[in-house]
Design a protein around this motif. Sequence first.
Motif, PDB file in Angstrom:
ATOM      1  N   SER A  69       0.819  -1.210   0.000  1.00  0.00           N
ATOM      2  CA  SER A  69       0.000   0.000   0.000  1.00  0.00           C
ATOM      3  C   SER A  69       0.856   1.265   0.000  1.00  0.00           C
ATOM      4  N   GLU A  70       2.098   1.147   0.430  1.00  0.00           N
ATOM      5  CA  GLU A  70       2.972   2.316   0.487  1.00  0.00           C
ATOM      6  C   GLU A  70       3.535   2.701  -0.878  1.00  0.00           C
ATOM      7  N   ALA A  71       3.259   1.884  -1.887  1.00  0.00           N
ATOM      8  CA  ALA A  71       3.634   2.254  -3.253  1.00  0.00           C
ATOM      9  C   ALA A  71       2.466   2.888  -4.009  1.00  0.00           C
ATOM     10  N   GLU A  72       1.319   3.018  -3.334  1.00  0.00           N
ATOM     11  CA  GLU A  72       0.164   3.635  -3.984  1.00  0.00           C
ATOM     12  C   GLU A  72       0.419   5.128  -4.218  1.00  0.00           C
ATOM     13  N   ILE A 129       7.964  -8.782 -12.181  1.00  0.00           N
ATOM     14  CA  ILE A 129       8.358  -7.582 -12.930  1.00  0.00           C
ATOM     15  C   ILE A 129       7.164  -6.658 -13.133  1.00  0.00           C
ATOM     16  N   GLU A 130       5.995  -7.214 -13.345  1.00  0.00           N
ATOM     17  CA  GLU A 130       4.790  -6.386 -13.455  1.00  0.00           C
ATOM     18  C   GLU A 130       4.541  -5.635 -12.144  1.00  0.00           C
ATOM     19  N   GLN A 131       4.716  -6.315 -11.025  1.00  0.00           N
ATOM     20  CA  GLN A 131       4.572  -5.661  -9.720  1.00  0.00           C
ATOM     21  C   GLN A 131       5.623  -4.562  -9.555  1.00  0.00           C
ATOM     22  N   ALA A 132       6.840  -4.839 -10.018  1.00  0.00           N
ATOM     23  CA  ALA A 132       7.924  -3.865  -9.882  1.00  0.00           C
ATOM     24  C   ALA A 132       7.629  -2.584 -10.658  1.00  0.00           C
ATOM     25  N   LYS A 133       6.899  -2.692 -11.763  1.00  0.00           N
ATOM     26  CA  LYS A 133       6.547  -1.490 -12.535  1.00  0.00           C
ATOM     27  C   LYS A 133       5.774  -0.494 -11.667  1.00  0.00           C
ATOM     28  N   ILE A 145       6.143  -0.138  -8.487  1.00  0.00           N
ATOM     29  CA  ILE A 145       7.135   0.485  -7.600  1.00  0.00           C
ATOM     30  C   ILE A 145       7.951   1.521  -8.375  1.00  0.00           C
ATOM     31  N   PHE A 146       8.318   1.206  -9.610  1.00  0.00           N
ATOM     32  CA  PHE A 146       9.057   2.168 -10.433  1.00  0.00           C
ATOM     33  C   PHE A 146       8.255   3.467 -10.603  1.00  0.00           C
ATOM     34  N   GLU A 147       6.951   3.331 -10.797  1.00  0.00           N
ATOM     35  CA  GLU A 147       6.102   4.524 -10.931  1.00  0.00           C
ATOM     36  C   GLU A 147       6.107   5.333  -9.637  1.00  0.00           C
ATOM     37  N   ALA A 148       6.077   4.640  -8.517  1.00  0.00           N
ATOM     38  CA  ALA A 148       6.145   5.333  -7.224  1.00  0.00           C
ATOM     39  C   ALA A 148       7.478   6.050  -7.071  1.00  0.00           C
ATOM     40  N   GLN A 197       9.296   7.257  -9.452  1.00  0.00           N
ATOM     41  CA  GLN A 197       9.282   8.447 -10.299  1.00  0.00           C
ATOM     42  C   GLN A 197       8.653   9.630  -9.556  1.00  0.00           C
ATOM     43  N   ILE A 198       7.588   9.365  -8.822  1.00  0.00           N
ATOM     44  CA  ILE A 198       6.942  10.426  -8.042  1.00  0.00           C
ATOM     45  C   ILE A 198       7.894  10.955  -6.981  1.00  0.00           C
ATOM     46  N   LEU A 199       8.620  10.047  -6.340  1.00  0.00           N
ATOM     47  CA  LEU A 199       9.546  10.434  -5.262  1.00  0.00           C
ATOM     48  C   LEU A 199      10.833  11.075  -5.786  1.00  0.00           C
ATOM     49  N   GLY A 200      11.125  10.873  -7.067  1.00  0.00           N
ATOM     50  CA  GLY A 200      12.379  11.381  -7.623  1.00  0.00           C
ATOM     51  C   GLY A 200      13.558  10.496  -7.307  1.00  0.00           C
ATOM     52  N   ALA A 201      13.298   9.237  -6.927  1.00  0.00           N
ATOM     53  CA  ALA A 201      14.366   8.306  -6.562  1.00  0.00           C
ATOM     54  C   ALA A 201      14.904   7.611  -7.809  1.00  0.00           C
ATOM     55  N   GLU A 202      16.192   7.331  -7.818  1.00  0.00           N
ATOM     56  CA  GLU A 202      16.826   6.730  -9.000  1.00  0.00           C
ATOM     57  C   GLU A 202      17.139   5.247  -8.813  1.00  0.00           C
ATOM     58  N   TYR A 203      17.468   4.831  -7.594  1.00  0.00           N
ATOM     59  CA  TYR A 203      17.978   3.479  -7.389  1.00  0.00           C
ATOM     60  C   TYR A 203      16.991   2.579  -6.639  1.00  0.00           C
ATOM     61  N   TYR A 204      16.768   1.414  -7.206  1.00  0.00           N
ATOM     62  CA  TYR A 204      15.900   0.367  -6.646  1.00  0.00           C
ATOM     63  C   TYR A 204      16.818  -0.707  -6.082  1.00  0.00           C
ATOM     64  N   ILE A 205      16.571  -1.125  -4.857  1.00  0.00           N
ATOM     65  CA  ILE A 205      17.489  -2.052  -4.180  1.00  0.00           C
ATOM     66  C   ILE A 205      16.866  -3.436  -4.081  1.00  0.00           C
ATOM     67  N   LEU A 206      17.600  -4.430  -4.582  1.00  0.00           N
ATOM     68  CA  LEU A 206      17.147  -5.810  -4.648  1.00  0.00           C
ATOM     69  C   LEU A 206      18.035  -6.685  -3.766  1.00  0.00           C
ATOM     70  N   HIS A 207      17.418  -7.517  -2.906  1.00  0.00           N
ATOM     71  CA  HIS A 207      18.192  -8.495  -2.129  1.00  0.00           C
ATOM     72  C   HIS A 207      18.518  -9.727  -2.965  1.00  0.00           C
ATOM     73  N   GLY A 208      17.557 -10.216  -3.720  1.00  0.00           N
ATOM     74  CA  GLY A 208      17.775 -11.390  -4.545  1.00  0.00           C
ATOM     75  C   GLY A 208      17.468 -12.696  -3.830  1.00  0.00           C
ATOM     76  N   ALA A 209      18.053 -13.790  -4.324  1.00  0.00           N
ATOM     77  CA  ALA A 209      17.759 -15.137  -3.836  1.00  0.00           C
ATOM     78  C   ALA A 209      18.601 -15.483  -2.615  1.00  0.00           C
ATOM     79  N   MET A 210      18.012 -16.263  -1.721  1.00  0.00           N
ATOM     80  CA  MET A 210      18.745 -16.781  -0.578  1.00  0.00           C
ATOM     81  C   MET A 210      19.854 -17.727  -1.047  1.00  0.00           C
ATOM     82  N   GLN A 211      20.890 -17.827  -0.248  1.00  0.00           N
ATOM     83  CA  GLN A 211      22.040 -18.650  -0.584  1.00  0.00           C
ATOM     84  C   GLN A 211      21.619 -20.105  -0.843  1.00  0.00           C
ATOM     85  N   GLY A 212      22.086 -20.652  -1.957  1.00  0.00           N
ATOM     86  CA  GLY A 212      21.812 -22.036  -2.288  1.00  0.00           C
ATOM     87  C   GLY A 212      20.518 -22.274  -3.029  1.00  0.00           C
TER      88      GLY A 212
END
Length: 264
Positions: free
Chosen positions: A38-41, A86-90, A92-95, A97-112
């Motif tokens: 909801s915080e990306a609304e 990726i559709e969900q991430a779009k 967040i990308f739109e959010a 843009q509103i904030l003026g933020a450039e970098y999106y931070i990804l943790h990725g997959a757990m080890q193994g």
Amino acid sequence: MQAAVSTACLFPKPTEEALYDLCLAGIHRTEIFLNAPSEAETVFVTNLRDMLRRFGAACTAVHPWTAPEEGFMLFSPYKRRAADFIEQAKHIFEAMQILGAEYYILHGAMQGTCKDISLYCDRFHRLYTVGKTFGITVTQENVYRHESANLKFLREFCRILGDDAALTFDVKQAVRAGVNPTEAIESVGSHVRHLHISDHGPLGDCLRIGSGRFQVVPFLSLLQKKGFAGSVTLELYREAFDHAQQLCEDWQRLERLIARTQTK
């Protein structure tokens, strides 16, 4: 380089309250951790943007709530999950843009859980490419107990992706994983776009700046030589400090250390 502070420092305080506390303390540059979908609304992030403008502050990066699901959704062998992520991430990308933020931070997959580095890089690159269409750079963070924890993975990630390998480097996560931060920057520093910084020493691996033995100026000088010109972002766990004003003190300390770096 400029100093910043992450709203994640004040978790579990609600995101808007954490941002308000940072701005009220006098911090002018922030990273925002969005803690729920909801915080990306649009209404929510527009209110955050308006708050930043009232205080003359800026947001450089966003860390979304998606870390627990990234391995399962984006980096599994099941392609449709990745497409849905990726559709969900779009959104967040739109959010962002509103904030003026450039970098999106990804943790990725757990080890193994994703041993195929080619698949991992392919999935990252798909997200990265979509991010670019929004003016956003997706960055891979080095995270303890994740595939990205070790330097061997980071080197291979950067080799495969070349110029599209963008990293958020986290000092405390490197220390927890047994990786020497300076060695990491020597190896992959030219790919670092965003930085999470904290001190470390005998008292712990996530300390206020100046409370440990981390040689901040030489580290930042090396990073600068590798071409880094982004945000040096303070990210502490809540037990590391008492109140938001201390975060401002550390932010000011970082500003002074950055100034020393740039006069060398």
